[in-house]
Structures are given as structure tokens and as C-alpha cells.
Scaffold this motif. Structure first.
Motif, mmCIF file in Angstrom:
data_model
loop_
_atom_site.group_PDB
_atom_site.id
_atom_site.type_symbol
_atom_site.label_atom_id
_atom_site.label_comp_id
_atom_site.label_asym_id
_atom_site.label_seq_id
_atom_site.Cartn_x
_atom_site.Cartn_y
_atom_site.Cartn_z
ATOM 1 N N CYS A 153 -5.007 -1.598 -6.744
ATOM 2 C CA CYS A 153 -4.202 -0.375 -6.717
ATOM 3 C C CYS A 153 -2.844 -0.651 -6.065
ATOM 4 N N PRO A 154 -1.799 0.066 -6.491
ATOM 5 C CA PRO A 154 -0.479 -0.113 -5.889
ATOM 6 C C PRO A 154 -0.439 0.440 -4.466
ATOM 7 N N VAL A 155 0.493 -0.054 -3.671
ATOM 8 C CA VAL A 155 0.602 0.311 -2.252
ATOM 9 C C VAL A 155 2.009 0.791 -1.948
ATOM 10 N N TRP A 156 2.089 1.870 -1.193
ATOM 11 C CA TRP A 156 3.351 2.276 -0.562
ATOM 12 C C TRP A 156 3.203 2.053 0.935
ATOM 13 N N LEU A 157 4.240 1.525 1.548
ATOM 14 C CA LEU A 157 4.215 1.180 2.969
ATOM 15 C C LEU A 157 5.094 2.158 3.743
ATOM 16 N N VAL A 158 4.522 2.817 4.755
ATOM 17 C CA VAL A 158 5.250 3.825 5.526
ATOM 18 C C VAL A 158 5.466 3.319 6.954
ATOM 19 N N ALA A 159 6.646 3.628 7.499
ATOM 20 C CA ALA A 159 6.991 3.238 8.870
ATOM 21 C C ALA A 159 7.629 4.424 9.584
ATOM 22 N N ASP A 160 7.438 4.473 10.891
ATOM 23 C CA ASP A 160 7.926 5.572 11.730
ATOM 24 C C ASP A 160 9.252 5.164 12.375
ATOM 25 N N ILE A 161 10.361 5.791 11.941
ATOM 26 C CA ILE A 161 11.670 5.454 12.500
ATOM 27 C C ILE A 161 11.875 6.070 13.874
ATOM 28 N N ASP A 162 11.086 7.094 14.206
ATOM 29 C CA ASP A 162 11.285 7.795 15.481
ATOM 30 C C ASP A 162 10.983 6.891 16.680
ATOM 31 N N SER A 180 0.609 -12.149 -3.409
ATOM 32 C CA SER A 180 0.037 -11.104 -4.272
ATOM 33 C C SER A 180 0.079 -9.740 -3.584
ATOM 34 N N GLU A 181 -0.093 -9.743 -2.273
ATOM 35 C CA GLU A 181 -0.036 -8.473 -1.530
ATOM 36 C C GLU A 181 1.388 -7.930 -1.500
ATOM 37 N N GLN A 182 2.354 -8.816 -1.307
ATOM 38 C CA GLN A 182 3.757 -8.387 -1.347
ATOM 39 C C GLN A 182 4.099 -7.762 -2.696
ATOM 40 N N ALA A 183 3.623 -8.388 -3.770
ATOM 41 C CA ALA A 183 3.911 -7.872 -5.113
ATOM 42 C C ALA A 183 3.262 -6.508 -5.343
ATOM 43 N N ARG A 184 2.193 -6.228 -4.609
ATOM 44 C CA ARG A 184 1.459 -4.970 -4.758
ATOM 45 C C ARG A 184 2.222 -3.791 -4.156
ATOM 46 N N VAL A 185 3.102 -4.058 -3.194
ATOM 47 C CA VAL A 185 3.871 -2.997 -2.546
ATOM 48 C C VAL A 185 4.979 -2.546 -3.487
ATOM 49 N N SER A 186 4.930 -1.295 -3.922
ATOM 50 C CA SER A 186 5.904 -0.791 -4.892
ATOM 51 C C SER A 186 6.820 0.279 -4.321
ATOM 52 N N LEU A 207 17.934 -2.623 3.319
ATOM 53 C CA LEU A 207 16.484 -2.819 3.241
ATOM 54 C C LEU A 207 16.040 -3.052 1.797
ATOM 55 N N GLN A 208 16.589 -2.289 0.870
ATOM 56 C CA GLN A 208 16.208 -2.451 -0.532
ATOM 57 C C GLN A 208 16.654 -3.801 -1.077
ATOM 58 N N GLN A 209 17.860 -4.216 -0.685
ATOM 59 C CA GLN A 209 18.369 -5.513 -1.158
ATOM 60 C C GLN A 209 17.587 -6.667 -0.545
ATOM 61 N N TYR A 210 17.309 -6.575 0.760
ATOM 62 C CA TYR A 210 16.635 -7.667 1.468
ATOM 63 C C TYR A 210 15.187 -7.817 1.009
ATOM 64 N N SER A 211 14.487 -6.674 0.853
ATOM 65 C CA SER A 211 13.061 -6.718 0.536
ATOM 66 C C SER A 211 12.779 -6.769 -0.964
ATOM 67 N N GLY A 212 13.744 -6.291 -1.759
ATOM 68 C CA GLY A 212 13.493 -6.171 -3.192
ATOM 69 C C GLY A 212 12.574 -5.025 -3.536
ATOM 70 N N LYS A 213 12.367 -4.105 -2.568
ATOM 71 C CA LYS A 213 11.482 -2.964 -2.765
ATOM 72 C C LYS A 213 12.288 -1.667 -2.704
#
Length: 470
Positions: A153-162, A180-186, A207-213
Motif C-alpha cells: 500500500c502507498p504511504v504518506w509521511l506526516v511530520a509535526d512542524i510545531d 523500496s520503502e522510499q519509493a512507497r512514500v507518495s 523539500l520537494q526538490q531535495y526529496s523528490g516527493k
């Protein structure tokens, strides 16, 4: 699957928000957490036990809680062992090392439950636990990427900026994943942002440019949400009225079922204090002895921390004392378990309690004429003269509870009794306050609707739908 860079990054809230957003659009959706460790649990209609926060997410999805939604539930009884509940029912108590050997069976059970949910719903929203980058837990992982890889299943990764460091959290977590896990993060989600989003845009672009996500959402901080807690009470809000009931809760080392206290904590006329040391006494109208996952150990802690003399002083000054769940047993003279171990209780009720393996079931009773819909975990057996004056009608044994002759000390082994607005108002009236009736369930429903609006406004919902269709 929603995974987080840390604990408390917002995974549970995001799953609830997505669930309500999709349910409002007519999608058949269900929450799922393959493995959870918590002491706050809820009963399901199929007769099992799941994490209470998962039951809240089911309410967000407008579906009935089911044991398939949380197939592996760990209830820690010490720092090194937990009760292992598989698809709603107690398997056995396991030391942490033994559980590592059990993980393959646990993963199979989690996958079977996930497949059952997939057959019944269009969408299953999976919640991870902690972080997927815990190197020491990667072998046999079923809480994060191990499960995602197994079911593809695809994964979204969430982080707390606060809490700060959001870019390091996201890029560092990605760096510690396999290819393979990195590729799974969409998708990447930044949670709890305060301020003008335009000021964050340069960081998002980097962040989008560096991570490609893609960054699929920058979600603003939401104040005043009323949701079930994961496994702690968190910050206690300031009362909104001058006439407040001062409630003190001894912060037991193994406090359990934190949700039992949530209606009190959220009431606008209550000032609730969690207190570790009795000598820091702030004054109180009501002291609540909470449920415990280790009543014998917490009985020793109460004695060592000097709570009994302070409680006796509280009662001499006219205060009220309530015990709930295993906290009711702690009010008695003695506690024992099936292994023959005993500890002295607080000695405030003529009561002796024996602790046993839980057998949870719904319970219905009456408190002062008010209907109570609660849960009897069946893990406390009581005897003694105090039971001759029960607190509750319509039930028996420890569930019926007891009330002292002077009416100051009372309790019951039931969980969830304060969730009824009329019962909570009656309790506060015992403390001399004309209490407002606050419907905690209605306030939570309002919060879930706010979460769906939050998703609609601040998340890339087109990306969400593409991910689901994919």
C-alpha cells in the motif's frame, strides 16, 4: 497508510480527518492500525477490545468499531511485558523478547484482518505507530513499513512542524528507509503549522526538490479539538467559569484508560491537576483515583508517595473521593492477584479485591437514577461490608461499586461512567457546583466535522484521490 516521523506527529488525527472527509462524500471507509500499544481501550460490537483512539476513528468514518480495525493490541503491564490481544481477544502475557518471536504470527493476523476490512469497504486508512525509522525495530516490523511492504500500500509521511525540525524529520526519516520503502512514500504532510503559509513556501519548494516527493498538505494548527486521547491526558485546559471544581488525580505510574478522565478534563467548570507527589497538594474538591494497569504496583506507589495521609486530610475538610476501574479496588483494604501476591490498599472502604484476567463486556446500570452505559472489564472481584451500600443500581459485584456511610468516598469498577452528561453533572453537584451538562460525544462530533473541513481546505485532495485510485 499514514506514517509519522515521530510519535504524536498527528497520525491519529489525520486518519480521523481523512475518514470523515471521505465518509462525507459517500465513500465506504474504515480505519486500521495493525499494531497499537495503549492502556486506553474500547469494546466492539463483535465482543472484542481495540484501542480507544481507533474506535474514535471508526466514529469519524461513520462505521461501527470492529476488532479487525486493530488486530494486534499490546497493553503494557510493566516496562518489559504486555498483555497481547489478537483480533480483540487476550492471547497471553508476553515479555518483550517473547513478543519479538511472536511477530511473524502477529503480522499474519494483521494481514488477515486487513483483508477482511478490504472486502467490506472501498477504502482502508492504515495508521502506523511511532516512526518507520526505528532501526532496532525493523526486523519483523508489522507497525509501519513492514506492513506496508507486505500488503503493497502507498504511504504518506506526516511530520509535526510545531515541535521544530520538520525538514530534518522528513528527510532524515526518508534517508533511513530502504529503496523500496522510499519509493512507497507518495506524499509528505506538514502538520500543526502556525502563521502565514507563504513564509513556509521556500522550505516546501526545497523539500520537494531535495526529496523528490510532493508535499500534499500544510495543515494549520487546530485549537480546541475534542477527541479521544491516544494514551495520555495532555494539557488540561483552564476552566471557562470562575466557579470551578478543583479535581486532583494522582498520576499513577501505570495509569490506564485515560479516556475515563477525559469528560472531567474537558468540562468547562473543572480545573484538573495531575499530581505526582502528595506533598505538592494544591487543594481539591474532588480526588479521583484512576484506573491502573498494575494495581499492586500502584498501591505500593500510593503508600510510598504519602497519599493516604493527604487523602484523610482531604476528607476531614469535606472533600470527595472517587475511584474508577482498578482505582476502586485501590480504595479498599487489600488487593491480591492470582499468583498470591498481596498489597495493602488505601483502607478507605471495607473492601478486599482480587485481580484476575479481564473479560470485558458492556454494562448498563443507574447512578442516582441516571442511566449509565459503561464497560465492565471483569478484572476486579470484590468482597466486604462496603458492598452492602452500592453506588450503582442494576448491576452487581465490583461493578455495583460502593459508597461510604458519610457519602464522601465512593467508586465502581466500571469504566466510562463519566461519559454520560447527567452522571457527570451529578458528580460535580456533589462538590457544591450547579454543573452544566456537557455532551462530550456531541463535542467530539463537532471536532470531527472541523477536521473534514480542515482536509477540504488545506490538503491536496486531488492527490489523495489519485493515491486511492492507484
Amino acid at each position: 497508510m499514514i506514517q509519522g516521523t515521530t510519535s504524536d506527529a498527528g497520525k491519529s488525527t489525520l486518519v480521523a480527518a481523512l475518514g470523515r472527509y471521505l465518509a462525507r462524500r459517500g465513500v465506504s471507509v474504515a480505519p486500521f492500525k495493525p499494531q497499537n500499544m495503549t492502556l486506553s481501550t474500547s469494546l466492539t460490537t463483535d465482543g472484542g477490545e481495540i484501542a480507544r483512539v481507533t474506535a474514535m476513528q471508526a466514529a469519524a468514518c461513520r462505521v461501527t468499531p470492529h476488532t479487525d480495525m486493530n488486530p494486534i493490541l499490546l497493553k503494557p503491564r510493566s516496562d518489559r511485558g504486555s498483555d497481547v490481544i489478537v483480533r480483540g481477544h487476550l492471547q497471553r502475557h508476553m515479555a518483550a523478547r517473547d513478543y519479538q518471536q511472536f511477530k511473524l504470527q502477529a503480522l499474519d493476523a494483521a494481514v488477515a484482518a486487513w483483508e477482511a476490512l478490504r472486502r467490506r469497504h472501498d477504502v482502508v486508512l492504515v495508521e502506523g505507530a511511532g516512526s518507520p525509522a526505528e532501526i532496532n525495530l525493523r526486523a519483523g516490523d508489522l507497525a509501519n513499513m513492514g506492513f506496508a511492504e507486505r500488503v503493497d500500500c502507498p504511504v504518506w509521511l506526516v511530520a509535526d512542524i510545531d515541535r521544530g525540525g520538520v525538514f530534518a524529520h522528513l528527510t532524515g526519516t526518508l534517508a533511513l528507509l530502504s529503496a523500496s520503502e522510499q519509493a512507497r512514500v507518495s506524499g509528505l504532510v506538514i502538520n500543526r503549522f502556525r502563521g502565514d503559509p507563504a513564509l513556509l513556501q521556500s522550505g516546501v519548494d526545497w523539500l520537494q526538490q531535495y526529496s523528490g516527493k510532493p508535499v500534499t498538505g500544510v495543515l494549520p494548527y487546530l485549537h480546541g479539538l475534542i477527541l479521544e486521547p491516544e494514551d495520555s491526558l495532555g494539557h488540561c485546559p483552564t476552566p471557562t467559569t470562575e466557579q470551578a471544581v478543583r479535581v486532583v488525580v494522582p498520576s499513577l505510574p501505570r495509569m490506564a484508560q485515560h479516556a475515563d478522565l477525559e469528560p472531567l478534563r474537558r468540562h468547562p467548570q473543572v480545573a484538573l491537576t495531575l499530581l505526582r507527589h502528595a506533598d505538592a497538594w494544591p487543594g481539591a474538591d474532588l480526588v479521583l483515583i484512576p484506573p491502573s494497569a498494575d494495581p499492586l504496583g500502584d498501591a505500593r506507589w500510593l503508600a510510598d508517595a504519602g497519599w493516604r495521609p493527604q487523602l484523610l486530610r482531604h476528607l476531614r475538610y469535606g472533600g470527595v473521593l472517587l475511584g474508577l476501574g482498578q482505582g476502586f479496588a485501590l480504595l479498599g483494604e487489600q488487593l491480591s492477584d492470582s499468583h498470591g501476591r498481596t498489597e495493602a490498599g488505601l483502607g478507605l472502604l471495607a473492601l478486599r479485591s482480587r485481580l484476575q484476567a479481564p473479560q470485558p463486556q458492556p454494562a448498563a446500570a443507574y447512578w442516582g437514577g441516571q442511566a449509565v452505559a459503561a464497560t465492565d472489564f471483569g478484572d476486579v472481584q470484590c468482597q466486604g461490608a462496603a458492598l452492602a451500600r452500592p453506588l450503582l443500581a442494576g448491576t452487581s459485584g465490583a461493578a455495583a461499586g460502593a459508597i461510604s456511610d458519610d457519602g464522601q468516598v465512593f467508586g465502581s469498577a466500571l469504566h466510562g461512567v463519566l461519559g454520560q452528561p447527567a452522571v457527570l453533572a451529578q458528580l460535580l453537584s456533589r462538590c457544591g457546583v450547579a454543573a452544566q451538562r456537557v455532551d462530550h460525544a456531541a463535542r467530539q462530533e463537532t471536532s470531527l466535522e472541523r477536521l473534514a473541513d480542515w482536509i477540504d481546505e488545506h490538503l491536496d485532495t486531488a492527490a489523495l484521490m489519485r493515491t486511492l485510485r492507484g
